[in-house]
Design a protein around this motif. Structure first.
Motif, PDB file in Angstrom:
ATOM      1  N   MET A 228       0.830  -1.194   0.000  1.00  0.00           N
ATOM      2  CA  MET A 228       0.000   0.000   0.000  1.00  0.00           C
ATOM      3  C   MET A 228       0.870   1.251   0.000  1.00  0.00           C
ATOM      4  O   MET A 228       0.389   2.345  -0.258  1.00  0.00           O
ATOM      5  CB  MET A 228      -0.956  -0.009   1.189  1.00  0.00           C
ATOM      6  N   TYR A 229       2.169   1.093   0.306  1.00  0.00           N
ATOM      7  CA  TYR A 229       3.090   2.220   0.251  1.00  0.00           C
ATOM      8  C   TYR A 229       3.692   2.302  -1.152  1.00  0.00           C
ATOM      9  O   TYR A 229       4.235   1.337  -1.654  1.00  0.00           O
ATOM     10  CB  TYR A 229       4.207   2.053   1.275  1.00  0.00           C
ATOM     11  N   LYS A 230       3.620   3.457  -1.770  1.00  0.00           N
ATOM     12  CA  LYS A 230       4.100   3.620  -3.139  1.00  0.00           C
ATOM     13  C   LYS A 230       5.476   4.274  -3.206  1.00  0.00           C
ATOM     14  O   LYS A 230       6.274   3.975  -4.084  1.00  0.00           O
ATOM     15  CB  LYS A 230       3.099   4.474  -3.944  1.00  0.00           C
ATOM     16  N   ASN A 231       5.765   5.193  -2.282  1.00  0.00           N
ATOM     17  CA  ASN A 231       7.033   5.925  -2.347  1.00  0.00           C
ATOM     18  C   ASN A 231       7.508   6.256  -0.938  1.00  0.00           C
ATOM     19  O   ASN A 231       7.410   7.397  -0.476  1.00  0.00           O
ATOM     20  CB  ASN A 231       6.853   7.198  -3.177  1.00  0.00           C
ATOM     21  N   LEU A 232       8.036   5.247  -0.236  1.00  0.00           N
ATOM     22  CA  LEU A 232       8.497   5.445   1.136  1.00  0.00           C
ATOM     23  C   LEU A 232       9.802   6.222   1.162  1.00  0.00           C
ATOM     24  O   LEU A 232      10.776   5.846   0.509  1.00  0.00           O
ATOM     25  CB  LEU A 232       8.700   4.088   1.825  1.00  0.00           C
ATOM     26  N   VAL A 233       9.825   7.301   1.933  1.00  0.00           N
ATOM     27  CA  VAL A 233      11.036   8.099   2.101  1.00  0.00           C
ATOM     28  C   VAL A 233      11.185   8.442   3.583  1.00  0.00           C
ATOM     29  O   VAL A 233      10.224   8.373   4.357  1.00  0.00           O
ATOM     30  CB  VAL A 233      10.988   9.407   1.282  1.00  0.00           C
ATOM     31  N   ILE A 234      12.401   8.809   3.968  1.00  0.00           N
ATOM     32  CA  ILE A 234      12.647   9.202   5.350  1.00  0.00           C
ATOM     33  C   ILE A 234      12.018  10.569   5.605  1.00  0.00           C
ATOM     34  O   ILE A 234      12.202  11.499   4.814  1.00  0.00           O
ATOM     35  CB  ILE A 234      14.157   9.254   5.645  1.00  0.00           C
ATOM     36  N   LEU A 235      11.302  10.689   6.693  1.00  0.00           N
ATOM     37  CA  LEU A 235      10.701  11.974   7.056  1.00  0.00           C
ATOM     38  C   LEU A 235      11.803  12.955   7.422  1.00  0.00           C
ATOM     39  O   LEU A 235      12.616  12.689   8.304  1.00  0.00           O
ATOM     40  CB  LEU A 235       9.731  11.790   8.229  1.00  0.00           C
ATOM     41  N   ASP A 236      11.833  14.088   6.735  1.00  0.00           N
ATOM     42  CA  ASP A 236      12.884  15.083   6.923  1.00  0.00           C
ATOM     43  C   ASP A 236      12.256  16.405   7.361  1.00  0.00           C
ATOM     44  O   ASP A 236      11.385  16.943   6.671  1.00  0.00           O
ATOM     45  CB  ASP A 236      13.653  15.261   5.611  1.00  0.00           C
ATOM     46  N   ARG A 237      12.703  16.931   8.499  1.00  0.00           N
ATOM     47  CA  ARG A 237      12.079  18.138   9.052  1.00  0.00           C
ATOM     48  C   ARG A 237      12.269  19.361   8.144  1.00  0.00           C
ATOM     49  O   ARG A 237      11.494  20.304   8.192  1.00  0.00           O
ATOM     50  CB  ARG A 237      12.583  18.425  10.460  1.00  0.00           C
ATOM     51  N   GLU A 238      13.298  19.347   7.286  1.00  0.00           N
ATOM     52  CA  GLU A 238      13.510  20.462   6.371  1.00  0.00           C
ATOM     53  C   GLU A 238      12.718  20.258   5.075  1.00  0.00           C
ATOM     54  O   GLU A 238      11.966  21.123   4.640  1.00  0.00           O
ATOM     55  CB  GLU A 238      15.001  20.599   6.056  1.00  0.00           C
ATOM     56  N   LYS A 239      12.884  19.075   4.488  1.00  0.00           N
ATOM     57  CA  LYS A 239      12.215  18.785   3.225  1.00  0.00           C
ATOM     58  C   LYS A 239      10.699  18.772   3.368  1.00  0.00           C
ATOM     59  O   LYS A 239       9.967  19.186   2.461  1.00  0.00           O
ATOM     60  CB  LYS A 239      12.707  17.442   2.683  1.00  0.00           C
ATOM     61  N   HIS A 240      10.221  18.284   4.525  1.00  0.00           N
ATOM     62  CA  HIS A 240       8.773  18.112   4.719  1.00  0.00           C
ATOM     63  C   HIS A 240       8.204  19.106   5.736  1.00  0.00           C
ATOM     64  O   HIS A 240       7.149  18.846   6.328  1.00  0.00           O
ATOM     65  CB  HIS A 240       8.472  16.677   5.164  1.00  0.00           C
ATOM     66  N   LYS A 241       8.880  20.218   5.932  1.00  0.00           N
ATOM     67  CA  LYS A 241       8.453  21.171   6.958  1.00  0.00           C
ATOM     68  C   LYS A 241       7.072  21.776   6.671  1.00  0.00           C
ATOM     69  O   LYS A 241       6.376  22.201   7.600  1.00  0.00           O
ATOM     70  CB  LYS A 241       9.489  22.276   7.113  1.00  0.00           C
ATOM     71  N   GLU A 242       6.694  21.791   5.403  1.00  0.00           N
ATOM     72  CA  GLU A 242       5.393  22.357   5.060  1.00  0.00           C
ATOM     73  C   GLU A 242       4.302  21.299   4.912  1.00  0.00           C
ATOM     74  O   GLU A 242       3.157  21.625   4.608  1.00  0.00           O
ATOM     75  CB  GLU A 242       5.508  23.162   3.763  1.00  0.00           C
ATOM     76  N   PHE A 243       4.659  20.051   5.116  1.00  0.00           N
ATOM     77  CA  PHE A 243       3.681  18.972   4.945  1.00  0.00           C
ATOM     78  C   PHE A 243       2.597  19.033   6.026  1.00  0.00           C
ATOM     79  O   PHE A 243       2.881  19.183   7.212  1.00  0.00           O
ATOM     80  CB  PHE A 243       4.376  17.613   4.994  1.00  0.00           C
ATOM     81  N   LYS A 244       1.376  18.865   5.557  1.00  0.00           N
ATOM     82  CA  LYS A 244       0.229  18.740   6.460  1.00  0.00           C
ATOM     83  C   LYS A 244      -0.467  17.425   6.147  1.00  0.00           C
ATOM     84  O   LYS A 244      -0.402  16.935   5.023  1.00  0.00           O
ATOM     85  CB  LYS A 244      -0.734  19.911   6.248  1.00  0.00           C
TER      86      LYS A 244
END
Length: 461
Positions: A228-244
């Motif tokens: 069910m996971y298509k694109n697993l990546v490491i959660l990065d506080r800089e790269k994903h700082k705007e993720f909601k």
């Protein structure tokens, strides 16, 4: 059960994996990885094994290599395994083996699968991981372990040309069906190749290598290829700082799943609607069968679970956990970056303005940690039940004789007579631990196989 026949064909590569016992972390720090690489080079004196790709992960060692002779791989693995066991036990003051058993290997049709398997292996290494062949094959960094294959050399006339072409292959979107095929072939120790290739090999070695189970996993089998996971990546506080993240209201990401992994604590809740069974692989787990060979019958057209209780395996999406390379006992958070649950415009923030984890992310991490702990307990319970010898193969089919069609197979259920034949002390212990209650729920749930047929009929109507 008889051991799988290992096949050697001159100039053909072997895809190999050596797993730790009960997911023991065998590479705990950088010193362990360096020691293993040293032993690896010592055991490959004379380069009887041309290693084209490899990766060291906390629980296993996986590689692709071309043996120079029939005994090269087995002797190499035997020597390597023993040397590292001696080192590991001395360092961590323990005794006994650290390996699951014999290594698994799959003969490879190089012209069709060599680069796919190299990339398959190297993509499991986290970014910056020092103990894999990725730096050599992708960036031409020095690595005495790696020997370029003939096909790799054909990518160009210079190292720079080869690296560039390999980088293009590496960055291309993966063929999920091919990935599933490679995974299944290694797990079952089948030949990773076309039917034509296998028939030619059978003529050479005089052994039947193909079987009804050969090839890409069938949709109806209970297997682990449904992702069910298509694109697993490491959660990065800089790269994903705007993720909601938005609420999990649509489960269509799991629409193709034929089964859902369960925790032991969930069996009583899920068993009232779906059949609960044990997978038939070497490390059995508990799953709910939710399909008769097509899409999930547990998820409605609008993406809702058909009962009030949604299994935690689905509720942890789009997050997951993985071990860090420096400290395997610590965990890193992964996210499905392509999940529709993520947005930059609406939802709850993953990170605060100062870069710290939000309450939402903290909640997700706590859920993941709890899930992993409970899954460890579940796998241990399933292992105990499997080792007792009370499981038997089962399938779901329709019709008889020549008209018989198998809809779901590759799973096991408890044999009630064998259960009752267990010694009184074992049964008493299982009662105290709640295992008997779980088995009773499992056996009762098998009546729900008919429920699946009823759901199919309602949807057809």
């Amino acid at each position: 059960m008889a051991r799988k026949v290992r096949v050697f064909v001159k100039d053909s590569s072997q895809h190999v994996i050596l797993k730790s016992l009960d997911k023991l972390t065998v590479f705990r720090d950088e010193e362990d990885c360096i020691a293993f690489k040293t032993f690896l080079q010592e055991c490959n004196t004379g380069h009887t094994l041309a290693i084209h790709a490899y990766v060291l992960m906390p629980h296993y060692f996986e590689f692709l290599a071309t043996p120079s002779n029939e005994d090269a791989l087995s002797k190499f693995m035997q020597s390597l395994g023993r040397k590292y066991v001696g080192y590991f036990n001395k360092k961590y003051h323990r005794t006994g083996t650290i390996w699951e058993g014999r290594y698994k290997s799959s003969l490879v049709e190089n012209t069709r699968f060599l680069f796919d398997i190299m990339i398959y292996i190297e993509k499991t290494a986290p970014e910056g991981h020092s103990f894999s062949s990725k730096e050599k094959n992708l960036h031409n960094k020095k690595d005495d372990i790696v020997t370029y294959s003939g096909l790799y050399k054909e990518l160009g006339f210079t190292d720079e040309q080869r690296v560039q072409k390999y980088a293009t292959l590496f960055s291309s979107k993966a063929d999920e069906k091919k990935v599933e095929f490679i995974t299944a072939c290694l797990e079952k120790q089948n030949v990773t190749g076309s039917l034509e290739f296998i028939k030619n090999i059978e003529k050479i070695v005089g052994i039947a290598l193909s079987s009804k189970e050969r090839g890409r996993p069938k949709k109806e089998e209970i297997e682990k290829g449904k992702k069910m996971y298509k694109n697993l990546v490491i959660l990065d506080r800089e790269k994903h700082k705007e993720f909601k993240i938005n609420p999990l209201t649509d489960l269509n990401f799991a629409k193709s799943a034929t089964h859902i992994p369960l925790l032991a604590s969930e069996v009583s809740q899920v068993s009232t609607t779906f059949p609960i069974v044990f997978t038939a692989d070497e490390t059995p787990s508990l799953v709910a069968i939710v399909s008769l060979g097509t899409d999930s019958l547990a998820i409605t057209q609008d993406g809702k679970w058909i009962t009030s209780y949604v299994p935690s395996y689905l509720r942890k999406y789009p997050f997951s956990l993985a071990a860090t390379k420096e400290k395997p006992e610590q965990k890193m958070i992964l996210i499905d970056e392509d999940s529709s649950l993520f947005s930059k415009s609406k939802g709850k923030q993953l990170f605060k303005k100062d870069g710290e984890k939000s309450e939402t992310l903290d909640h997700a991490i706590n859920f993941l940690t709890s899930y992993e702990q409970q899954m460890s307990v579940t796998l241990n319970v399933a292992k105990i039940i499997s080792q007792s010898g009370i499981l038997e193969d089962r399938e779901i089919s329709v019709g008889e004789g020549e008209e018989k069609k198998v809809l779901v197979n590759g799973f096991k259920v408890v044999n009630r007579e064998k259960l009752n034949a267990l010694s009184d002390d074992i049964l008493a212990d299982w009662v105290r631990k709640g295992i008997i209650a779980m088995i009773d729920a499992h056996l009762k749930s098998l009546e729900n196989i008919q429920t699946l047929f009823e759901i199919v009929q309602k949807r057809q109507n």
